[in-house]
Design a protein around this motif. Structure first.
Motif, PDB file in Angstrom:
ATOM      1  N   THR A  44      31.888 -49.101  21.355  1.00 44.17           N
ATOM      2  CA  THR A  44      32.012 -49.025  19.910  1.00 44.17           C
ATOM      3  C   THR A  44      31.380 -50.274  19.300  1.00 44.17           C
ATOM      4  OG1 THR A  44      34.144 -50.149  19.939  1.00 44.17           O
ATOM      5  CG2 THR A  44      34.166 -47.749  20.136  1.00 44.17           C
ATOM      6  N   ARG A  45      31.261 -50.300  18.022  1.00 43.31           N
ATOM      7  CA  ARG A  45      30.583 -51.425  17.365  1.00 43.31           C
ATOM      8  C   ARG A  45      31.354 -52.730  17.511  1.00 43.31           C
ATOM      9  NH1 ARG A  45      26.320 -49.597  14.577  1.00 43.31           N
ATOM     10  NH2 ARG A  45      26.275 -47.373  14.097  1.00 43.31           N
ATOM     11  N   ASP A  46      32.657 -52.654  17.773  1.00 39.10           N
ATOM     12  CA  ASP A  46      33.424 -53.893  17.952  1.00 39.10           C
ATOM     13  C   ASP A  46      33.624 -54.241  19.423  1.00 39.10           C
ATOM     14  OD1 ASP A  46      35.169 -51.876  18.573  1.00 39.10           O
ATOM     15  OD2 ASP A  46      36.851 -52.658  17.413  1.00 39.10           O
ATOM     16  N   GLY A  47      32.894 -53.549  20.351  1.00 36.51           N
ATOM     17  CA  GLY A  47      32.904 -53.943  21.742  1.00 36.51           C
ATOM     18  C   GLY A  47      33.913 -53.252  22.617  1.00 36.51           C
ATOM     19  N   ARG A  48      34.622 -52.224  22.114  1.00 35.60           N
ATOM     20  CA  ARG A  48      35.567 -51.498  22.957  1.00 35.60           C
ATOM     21  C   ARG A  48      34.843 -50.433  23.780  1.00 35.60           C
ATOM     22  NH1 ARG A  48      38.339 -48.455  19.857  1.00 35.60           N
ATOM     23  NH2 ARG A  48      37.340 -49.069  17.900  1.00 35.60           N
ATOM     24  N   LEU A 148      53.475 -39.503  36.216  1.00 38.74           N
ATOM     25  CA  LEU A 148      54.479 -39.471  35.149  1.00 38.74           C
ATOM     26  C   LEU A 148      55.725 -40.255  35.549  1.00 38.74           C
ATOM     27  CD1 LEU A 148      54.293 -35.774  33.873  1.00 38.74           C
ATOM     28  CD2 LEU A 148      53.279 -37.836  32.878  1.00 38.74           C
ATOM     29  N   SER A 149      56.167 -41.128  34.651  1.00 35.31           N
ATOM     30  CA  SER A 149      57.371 -41.939  34.876  1.00 35.31           C
ATOM     31  C   SER A 149      57.871 -42.394  33.515  1.00 35.31           C
ATOM     32  CB  SER A 149      57.040 -43.144  35.763  1.00 35.31           C
ATOM     33  OG  SER A 149      56.253 -44.081  35.048  1.00 35.31           O
ATOM     34  N   ASP A 150      58.959 -43.118  33.531  1.00 32.47           N
ATOM     35  CA  ASP A 150      59.493 -43.635  32.259  1.00 32.47           C
ATOM     36  C   ASP A 150      58.943 -45.019  31.943  1.00 32.47           C
ATOM     37  OD1 ASP A 150      60.706 -45.076  34.220  1.00 32.47           O
ATOM     38  OD2 ASP A 150      62.775 -44.671  33.577  1.00 32.47           O
ATOM     39  N   ASP A 151      57.887 -45.455  32.647  1.00 32.60           N
ATOM     40  CA  ASP A 151      57.338 -46.805  32.442  1.00 32.60           C
ATOM     41  C   ASP A 151      55.806 -46.740  32.402  1.00 32.60           C
ATOM     42  OD1 ASP A 151      57.313 -49.518  32.057  1.00 32.60           O
ATOM     43  OD2 ASP A 151      57.400 -50.010  34.183  1.00 32.60           O
ATOM     44  N   LEU A 152      55.272 -45.845  31.591  1.00 32.73           N
ATOM     45  CA  LEU A 152      53.827 -45.643  31.540  1.00 32.73           C
ATOM     46  C   LEU A 152      53.154 -46.612  30.575  1.00 32.73           C
ATOM     47  CD1 LEU A 152      53.201 -41.782  31.567  1.00 32.73           C
ATOM     48  CD2 LEU A 152      52.233 -43.473  33.127  1.00 32.73           C
ATOM     49  N   CYS A 153      52.062 -47.188  31.011  1.00 31.81           N
ATOM     50  CA  CYS A 153      51.199 -47.978  30.128  1.00 31.81           C
ATOM     51  C   CYS A 153      49.793 -47.941  30.716  1.00 31.81           C
ATOM     52  CB  CYS A 153      51.693 -49.415  29.963  1.00 31.81           C
ATOM     53  SG  CYS A 153      51.708 -50.364  31.506  1.00 31.81           S
ATOM     54  N   GLY A 154      48.814 -48.329  29.929  1.00 32.63           N
ATOM     55  CA  GLY A 154      47.438 -48.302  30.400  1.00 32.63           C
ATOM     56  C   GLY A 154      46.590 -49.324  29.677  1.00 32.63           C
ATOM     57  N   VAL A 155      45.373 -49.527  30.192  1.00 30.86           N
ATOM     58  CA  VAL A 155      44.430 -50.444  29.567  1.00 30.86           C
ATOM     59  C   VAL A 155      43.032 -49.866  29.743  1.00 30.86           C
ATOM     60  CG1 VAL A 155      44.151 -51.871  31.638  1.00 30.86           C
ATOM     61  CG2 VAL A 155      43.692 -52.864  29.389  1.00 30.86           C
ATOM     62  N   MET A 156      42.208 -50.024  28.718  1.00 29.46           N
ATOM     63  CA  MET A 156      40.822 -49.550  28.755  1.00 29.46           C
ATOM     64  C   MET A 156      39.924 -50.686  28.252  1.00 29.46           C
ATOM     65  SD  MET A 156      38.326 -47.498  29.255  1.00 29.46           S
ATOM     66  CE  MET A 156      39.216 -46.083  29.916  1.00 29.46           C
ATOM     67  N   PRO A 157      38.885 -51.079  29.057  1.00 29.69           N
ATOM     68  CA  PRO A 157      38.539 -50.550  30.370  1.00 29.69           C
ATOM     69  C   PRO A 157      39.535 -51.012  31.428  1.00 29.69           C
ATOM     70  CG  PRO A 157      37.135 -52.406  29.844  1.00 29.69           C
ATOM     71  CD  PRO A 157      37.937 -52.134  28.608  1.00 29.69           C
ATOM     72  N   PHE A 203      39.405 -55.151  25.088  1.00 26.83           N
ATOM     73  CA  PHE A 203      40.314 -54.292  25.842  1.00 26.83           C
ATOM     74  C   PHE A 203      41.333 -53.673  24.881  1.00 26.83           C
ATOM     75  CE2 PHE A 203      38.719 -57.399  28.812  1.00 26.83           C
ATOM     76  CZ  PHE A 203      38.527 -56.691  29.993  1.00 26.83           C
ATOM     77  N   VAL A 204      41.830 -52.489  25.247  1.00 29.36           N
ATOM     78  CA  VAL A 204      42.908 -51.845  24.497  1.00 29.36           C
ATOM     79  C   VAL A 204      44.070 -51.606  25.461  1.00 29.36           C
ATOM     80  CG1 VAL A 204      43.614 -49.881  23.090  1.00 29.36           C
ATOM     81  CG2 VAL A 204      41.253 -50.708  22.967  1.00 29.36           C
ATOM     82  N   PHE A 205      45.221 -52.190  25.162  1.00 23.81           N
ATOM     83  CA  PHE A 205      46.439 -51.975  25.936  1.00 23.81           C
ATOM     84  C   PHE A 205      47.319 -51.009  25.155  1.00 23.81           C
ATOM     85  CE2 PHE A 205      50.934 -53.254  26.631  1.00 23.81           C
ATOM     86  CZ  PHE A 205      51.052 -52.828  27.949  1.00 23.81           C
ATOM     87  N   PHE A 206      47.866 -50.000  25.844  1.00 21.14           N
ATOM     88  CA  PHE A 206      48.712 -49.009  25.170  1.00 21.14           C
ATOM     89  C   PHE A 206      49.941 -48.728  26.042  1.00 21.14           C
ATOM     90  CE2 PHE A 206      44.790 -47.446  26.942  1.00 21.14           C
ATOM     91  CZ  PHE A 206      45.177 -46.527  27.922  1.00 21.14           C
ATOM     92  N   THR A 207      51.043 -48.449  25.383  1.00 21.22           N
ATOM     93  CA  THR A 207      52.311 -48.331  26.112  1.00 21.22           C
ATOM     94  C   THR A 207      53.129 -47.167  25.572  1.00 21.22           C
ATOM     95  OG1 THR A 207      54.374 -49.445  26.684  1.00 21.22           O
ATOM     96  CG2 THR A 207      53.358 -50.051  24.584  1.00 21.22           C
ATOM     97  N   GLU A 237      57.335 -48.672  21.035  1.00 16.20           N
ATOM     98  CA  GLU A 237      56.883 -47.528  21.840  1.00 16.20           C
ATOM     99  C   GLU A 237      55.723 -46.826  21.126  1.00 16.20           C
ATOM    100  OE1 GLU A 237      59.931 -44.060  20.278  1.00 16.20           O
ATOM    101  OE2 GLU A 237      60.400 -45.123  22.143  1.00 16.20           O
ATOM    102  N   ASN A 238      54.871 -46.184  21.926  1.00 11.93           N
ATOM    103  CA  ASN A 238      53.708 -45.448  21.402  1.00 11.93           C
ATOM    104  C   ASN A 238      52.816 -46.331  20.543  1.00 11.93           C
ATOM    105  OD1 ASN A 238      51.980 -43.266  20.897  1.00 11.93           O
ATOM    106  ND2 ASN A 238      53.062 -42.781  18.986  1.00 11.93           N
ATOM    107  N   SER A 239      52.413 -47.472  21.085  1.00  9.86           N
ATOM    108  CA  SER A 239      51.586 -48.395  20.298  1.00  9.86           C
ATOM    109  C   SER A 239      50.397 -48.866  21.115  1.00  9.86           C
ATOM    110  CB  SER A 239      52.413 -49.595  19.822  1.00  9.86           C
ATOM    111  OG  SER A 239      52.953 -50.298  20.924  1.00  9.86           O
ATOM    112  N   HIS A 240      49.382 -49.380  20.396  1.00 15.43           N
ATOM    113  CA  HIS A 240      48.143 -49.888  20.974  1.00 15.43           C
ATOM    114  C   HIS A 240      47.907 -51.307  20.471  1.00 15.43           C
ATOM    115  CE1 HIS A 240      47.678 -45.578  21.432  1.00 15.43           C
ATOM    116  NE2 HIS A 240      46.566 -45.720  22.144  1.00 15.43           N
ATOM    117  N   ALA A 241      47.289 -52.130  21.286  1.00 11.25           N
ATOM    118  CA  ALA A 241      46.903 -53.486  20.874  1.00 11.25           C
ATOM    119  C   ALA A 241      45.529 -53.801  21.467  1.00 11.25           C
ATOM    120  CB  ALA A 241      47.919 -54.518  21.329  1.00 11.25           C
ATOM    121  N   VAL A 242      44.654 -54.336  20.628  1.00  9.76           N
ATOM    122  CA  VAL A 242      43.310 -54.707  21.059  1.00  9.76           C
ATOM    123  C   VAL A 242      43.279 -56.206  21.326  1.00  9.76           C
ATOM    124  CG1 VAL A 242      40.863 -54.768  20.427  1.00  9.76           C
ATOM    125  CG2 VAL A 242      42.301 -52.849  19.687  1.00  9.76           C
ATOM    126  N   PHE A 243      42.711 -56.603  22.469  1.00 10.11           N
ATOM    127  CA  PHE A 243      42.528 -58.028  22.738  1.00 10.11           C
ATOM    128  C   PHE A 243      41.154 -58.239  23.371  1.00 10.11           C
ATOM    129  CE2 PHE A 243      44.394 -56.343  26.606  1.00 10.11           C
ATOM    130  CZ  PHE A 243      43.762 -57.028  27.639  1.00 10.11           C
TER     131      PHE A 243
END
Length: 830
Positions: A44-48, A148-157, A203-207, A237-243
């Motif tokens: 994307t234009r901001d580097g994600r 699937l679990s009750d502790d899902l999170c991810g990061v892209m890339p 990076f985008v972290f989501f939980t 919960e259900n949030s994203h953060a860009v770093f």
């Protein structure tokens, strides 16, 4: 949850709506697991990194309405089609299955399961696609289900391969793309040299669930190289953060592969890890202008080297050779991120670059379509001859004049043999085109470039600095060759060695507040011809590490026209060539001084209506000459810059004039002074700068005051009722020296340039300072319904048929909301 398929964006980036942080962006693949050529690619234009995942989207058979013309029906009810719009339902279906299994999953949880369960894909050469094409990879329902679990999170890339962006050279492409033989161009060279940085990654972290006491740790070999932005300490919960993260390889780092990881921790415990890999290139050491090495490469792999290119290097010649049947590539990546590559033939690939950018280059060797390892030889030759002085300005010479100089050449590269010397002069032909653009509209023109053009220059000029115009130039093959997108009232483009043919220029208008913005486009074609004014003598050979002297004499022919002449001394040997700029000003004319200063008082009222200055010029070469100079007040402030021209043969005068009203209005105190007289030739070249100051024993108050003018004071006098605005009223300050009837005209516009209202206000004004109220009806602004500033534009002060003063953009309000106005709106009152 929002899913978006994304076709290829023209800029090479993924744009809206696929660039959303919370959006799951889907690319398309074919049945062989290769990314489709129409599938959009990031970043994307901001580097994600986008897309997030890919799914089948080529020749997908699905149910379809009857009778659609553009579909390929396989039977009555089913048709075959392609696109990311076919991939997105597949991912939505997997998401639905995940939600069926766990209805409590949030959109962020679904995204985490989809991305962590995806499978990486390889291109047609068996090499893994970059994340900019596949994201986390091909969606896999079973893998995601198992996660699937009750502790899902991810990061892209989910991994960071560090490298340099690679752009096609010569302005041939504005998006990254390295043609390495696969089905999609490679956007980066995945290596750095010591001293390099990679700072564009986001990076985008989501939980899925709420997080507390979040932190980021960096571990491994690269821990001291990486700088990471902090995450929020807590996330719902259900949030994203860009770093963001950046990495800098320290100078002196040894070649090799360095690894580490970015750990996202909750309460000090890692919950997800991003592997980091940095390959540091090996140095190529030049000895006497040459560097060579032998190495081995395995199928589908890369070897990386770096080369330091000092400022002033004339040429780099690189050669990759091998004996087997492999298909191999050599890419040269400049410090400016442009890459150079030539197709290989008969076991060899050679690239020659003239006047390369200085700095640290990366050379990448790639093997493709091979079944076994291959030995290769890489040789790089650098030609570097430095001259002292680096350029020669012969100064001002009269026709028949002679000047000489001795130039030292020192060779830091290969042996320079069979040296020849010649003079080259650059001639230019210019033509101008007038045009105009409106807001968000473009203007297009074509022109022909002959074969002998060495340099192409375009200059776009317009008068309103608040307007923003962009200039783009396309070569005969339709590719973008250059563009200029500044924010001043001029744009400039230069293209060296342009191919002949029909070129296209495009002007685009932005922030154009008036109905149209007029402009002038000046195009200059620069050609090179032999220059017989130069006599040169020098050695036939210069060995590496040695120096030699070259004697250069410039003789101006009798009768040469007065102008500035720019040329080159071209020094050419077996291995390289060098151009030393040479400049001379032919004094076809010169300033003798100021012959006369007079004051005109046409109505005999004791105040000067005009100032006339006669500049005496001596012109042995007849021609039309132009003089310019400035009138300053006692504080050194410029009152008026004056221009004048005249045809002169022998001796003559050029008149510089200034209107008395301008001097009265702009000057502060006396005495006045005349300074900075500049004399120009017929081609616009500077012939002389006459820096003597002439004192004029007059004060600005001795000149005729203007009849009336805007005092540049503005007041918001808008009428309000009940805390809301009923009429837009702007007070305009006017200073009057001659009482009478005056008309003020103006337009009121919003930020988009729409005309909110127009007015012509006629008033009888007394001598002195007055404020004239301009009242505008706010109805149109309210009907548009958009928050905006208001701008008073096209302001004019008129007496009879004469415009006494004008301002393009006179005043701007703070942002205003249509809700701030009353529902009752009076008509315009004059």
């Amino acid at each position: 949850m929002v899913l978006a398929g994304m076709l290829l964006a023209l800029s090479g980036c993924i744009d809206s709506p696929g660039d959303g942080v919370k959006v799951i962006t889907v690319g398309a693949t074919d049945c062989r697991g290769h990314v489709a050529d129409f599938s959009g690619s990031g970043p994307t234009r901001d580097g994600r990194t986008k897309p997030d995942v890919v799914a089948p989207g080529v020749n997908v058979i699905a149910s379809a309405p009857l009778g659609l013309k553009d579909l390929k029906y396989v039977d009555t009810y089913y048709a075959k089609s392609s696109g990311t719009s076919l991939s997105t339902p597949a991912v939505a279906g997997v998401a639905a299955l995940l939600l069926q299994k766990d209805p409590s999953l949030s959109p962020a949880g679904v995204k985490a399961a989809l991305l962590k369960g995806a499978v990486s894909l390889n291109n047609t050469l068996g090499e893994e696609y970059e994340p900019y094409y596949q994201g986390a990879g091909l969606v896999n329902a079973y893998n995601s289900y198992r996660l699937l679990s009750d502790d899902l999170c991810g990061v892209m890339p989910d991994r960071w391969m560090v490298g340099r962006w690679a752009f096609m050279s010569g302005g041939k492409a504005v998006s990254a793309g390295l043609d390495s033989g696969a089905d999609r161009p490679q956007k980066k060279i995945y290596a750095l040299a010591p001293g390099d940085e990679d700072w564009t990654t986001r990076f985008v972290f989501f939980t899925d669930r709420e997080r507390e006491n979040l932190s980021i740790d960096v571990t491994g070999d690269v821990a001291g190289w990486i700088t990471v932005m902090d995450l929020p300490e807590s996330m719902p919960e259900n949030s994203h953060a860009v770093f963001g993260a950046s990495i800098a390889v320290p100078n002196g780092t040894s070649p090799g592969v360095y690894t580490g990881s970015i750990e996202i921790c909750e309460k000090g415990t890692p919950i997800i890890s991003v592997p980091v890999r940095v390959e540091v290139a090996s140095p190529l050491i030049s000895v006497m202008g040459s560097a060579s090495l032998a190495d081995e490469i395995s199928p589908g792999s890369w070897r990386y080297y770096y080369l330091d290119v000092p400022l002033g290097t004339q040429q780099i010649r690189s050669r990759l050779s091998w004996s087997g049947s492999s298909d191999m590539d050599l890419f040269l990546l400049a410090p400016t991120s442009e890459y150079y590559h030539e197709d290989s033939s008969n076991g060899m690939e050679e690239t020659v670059l003239n006047n390369p950018a200085s700095g640290r280059w990366i050379l990448a060797v790639h093997q493709r379509n091979a079944s076994s390892s291959e030995r290769f030889l890489l040789r790089v030759e650098r030609s570097f001859v430095k001259s002292e002085p680096g350029a020669w300005n012969a100064g001002v010479l009269m026709p028949g004049g002679v000047a000489s100089v001795s130039i030292q050449l020192r060779n830091y590269g290969l042996p320079l043999r069979n040296i020849s010397y010649s003079g080259i002069v650059e001639n230019s032909t210019s033509f101008s085109i007038d045009g105009y653009v409106s807001e968000r509209l473009s203007w297009t023109a074509k022109f022909d470039v002959p074969e002998d053009v060495r340099r192409l220059s375009l200059r776009l000029l317009w008068d309103n600095p608040k307007s923003d115009l962009d200039l783009r130039l396309y070569s005969p093959n339709g590719r973008l060759a250059a563009r200029s997108e500044g924010y001043e009232s001029t744009e400039e483009i230069q293209v060296y060695d342009p191919p002949p043919g029909s070129w296209t220029v495009v002007v685009i208008g932005y922030d154009v507040f008036s109905d149209k913005q007029n402009f002038e486009l000046v195009t200059t074609l620069h050609t090179r011809e032999p220059w017989g004014w130069l006599d040169v003598s020098g050695p036939e050979e210069i060995q590496p590490g040695t120096a030699a002297n070259v004697s250069l004499t410039l003789r101006v022919p009798e009768g040469a026209p007065g102008k500035e002449v720019r040329g080159y001394l071209e020094i050419r040997g077996d291995n390289s060539s060098l151009e030393i700029p040479v400049t001379v000003t032919v004094a076809g004319a010169s300033v003798k001084g100021v012959d006369d200063i007079s004051f005109e008082d046409r109505d005999h009222d004791g105040s000067a209506d005009a100032l006339s200055i006669m500049v005496a010029v001596n012109a042995p070469v007849p021609g039309v000459y132009r003089a310019e100079g400035g009138i300053f007040d006692c504080s050194g402030r410029l009152i008026k810059w004056m221009r004048g021209s005249a045809a002169i043969s022998g001796t003559g005068n050029i008149e510089l004039r200034a209107d008395g009203r301008e001097i009265w209005k702009s000057g502060g105190c006396g005495p006045l002074s005349l300074r900075d007289i500049i004399l120009y030739g017929e081609d616009g070249d500077v012939l002389e700068e006459y820096n003597q100051t002439r004192i004029i024993d007059r004060s600005p108050s001795d000149f005729q005051p203007p009849q009336a003018y805007f005092s540049r004071s503005f007041t918001d006098m808008s009428e309000r009722a009940g805390g809301r605005i009923s009429s837009i009223v702007i007070g305009v300050g006017v200073t009057v020296n001659v009482p009478g009837t005056y008309t003020i005209t103006a337009r009121l516009r919003n930020d988009d340039g729409d005309v909110i209202g127009e007015i012509a206000n006629t008033a009888s004004l007394r001598k002195g300072n007055s404020t004239v109220a301009l009242r505008f009806n706010p109805t149109k602004f309210v009907m548009l319904g958009e928050r905006s500033r208001l701008h008073l534009t096209d302001l004019k002060l008129i007496s009879g048929d004469e415009v006494l003063d004008s301002i393009d953009v006179a005043w701007s309000s703070s942002p205003m909301d249509p809700a701030d106005f009353t529902s009752e709106r009076a008509m315009v009152s004059i």
